[in-house]
Design an enzyme around this catalytic site. Structure first.
Site, PDB file in Angstrom:
ATOM      1  N   ASP A   1     -26.352 -32.488  13.394  1.00 36.53           N
ATOM      2  CA  ASP A   1     -27.531 -31.712  12.973  1.00 36.53           C
ATOM      3  C   ASP A   1     -27.700 -30.460  13.834  1.00 36.53           C
ATOM      4  O   ASP A   1     -27.344 -30.456  15.016  1.00 36.53           O
ATOM      5  CB  ASP A   1     -28.781 -32.603  13.092  1.00 36.53           C
ATOM      6  CG  ASP A   1     -29.968 -31.998  12.376  1.00 36.53           C
ATOM      7  OD1 ASP A   1     -29.793 -31.091  11.536  1.00 36.53           O
ATOM      8  OD2 ASP A   1     -31.103 -32.422  12.669  1.00 36.53           O
TER       9      ASP A   1
ATOM     10  N   ASN B   1     -28.666 -33.711   0.389  1.00 29.57           N
ATOM     11  CA  ASN B   1     -28.205 -32.358   0.731  1.00 29.57           C
ATOM     12  C   ASN B   1     -27.848 -31.490  -0.492  1.00 29.57           C
ATOM     13  O   ASN B   1     -27.730 -30.274  -0.374  1.00 29.57           O
ATOM     14  CB  ASN B   1     -27.006 -32.405   1.693  1.00 29.57           C
ATOM     15  CG  ASN B   1     -27.392 -32.746   3.118  1.00 29.57           C
ATOM     16  OD1 ASN B   1     -26.611 -33.335   3.864  1.00 29.57           O
ATOM     17  ND2 ASN B   1     -28.606 -32.396   3.535  1.00 29.57           N
TER      18      ASN B   1
END
Ligand code: FPP
Length: 235
Positions: free
Chosen positions: A16, A64
């Protein structure tokens, strides 16, 4: 790494901070993913050197797809480039497994994923899991459907459903649960990653953005893991 340190068997890594890394440098977000993919490759090699049994990287979640099309296309392009060139799966001994719902993929990408899984299936080295179009809730629903089908077809009895058999229907079947889940970038969430498998995992959060993540950061995370007193519900 010092010799008295316990090396975990299986680490789950949430890559991330790629977007923020790029933003800080006034670069397009996909440049962050590009750097993130390089770090992914180096950290994979390091996990091998440390002697891990398995490592799972969260590369792309079922959520996503909501990102702008050019970003999704950019990530898929990088992913494909890595499948074609950088995995070096002829030379390394990693058993590569893609965790996730592959029905979203087709054509060359799907063929490459299947070819790599088949070619590396008998490898005896580290398991390298790449979670792509992965979401834990999706994984569990998928497992429930397969179990229901097997019960309906008489292949399985309802009384055979237990924690072990349920685990064997997950994408991570036959693998050790992660000892710890590592999330860089300062966010402190699991984000639908390995929910079932991380029931007894330690969580290590670090402030470094994934594209800046180094081997030294992984050493620090392993040291932190070593300080934890894991009791698995006991005393
Ligand atoms: C999270 O950062 C990262 C992703 C959703 C994509 C990760 C993909 C790669 C590293 C490249 C492709 C994968 C492989 C295996 C080669 P973010 O974009 O959410 O960062 P932010 O929170 O700072 O916006």
């Amino acid at each position: 790494m010092e010799s008295n340190i316990t090396i975990p068997k299986h680490i789950g890594i949430i890559m991330d901070g790629n977007g923020r890394w790029a933003k800080k440098r006034l670069l397009p977000r996909n440049m962050g993913h590009k750097k993130g993919a390089e770090v992914f490759q180096d950290i994979t090699r390091y996990c091998n050197e440390l002697g891990l049994e398995a490592v799972t990287f969260y590369a792309f979640s079922t959520e996503n797809w909501k990102r702008p099309k050019d970003e999704v296309d950019g990530i898929m392009k990088l992913f494909k480039e890595y499948l074609i060139t950088a995995f070096d799966y002829e030379k390394e001994n990693n058993k590569i497994i893609f965790l996730g719902d592959k029905s979203a993929f087709s054509g060359e990408l799907l063929d490459l994923m299947e070819e790599i899984e088949t070619k590396t299936a008998d490898r005896t080295g580290m398991i390298l899991n790449i979670a792509i179009n992965y979401g834990s809730r999706n994984e569990m629903v998928h497992a429930c459907k397969k179990i229901a089908q097997d019960v309906k077809n008489g292949k399985m009895d309802v009384n055979d459903i237990n924690e072990d058999t349920f685990s064997s229907f997950l994408y991570t079947k036959n693998q050790p649960d992660p000892d710890f889940i590592l999330r860089p970038s300062g966010e402190k969430r699991l984000s639908n990653f390995l929910l079932w498998q991380s029931a007894y995992s330690e969580f290590v959060y670090m402030d470094v953005l994934w594209p800046d993540f180094t081997r030294k950061n992984l050493d620090e995370a392993i040291l932190e893991f070593n300080k934890r007193n894991r009791r698995f519900g006991g005393v």
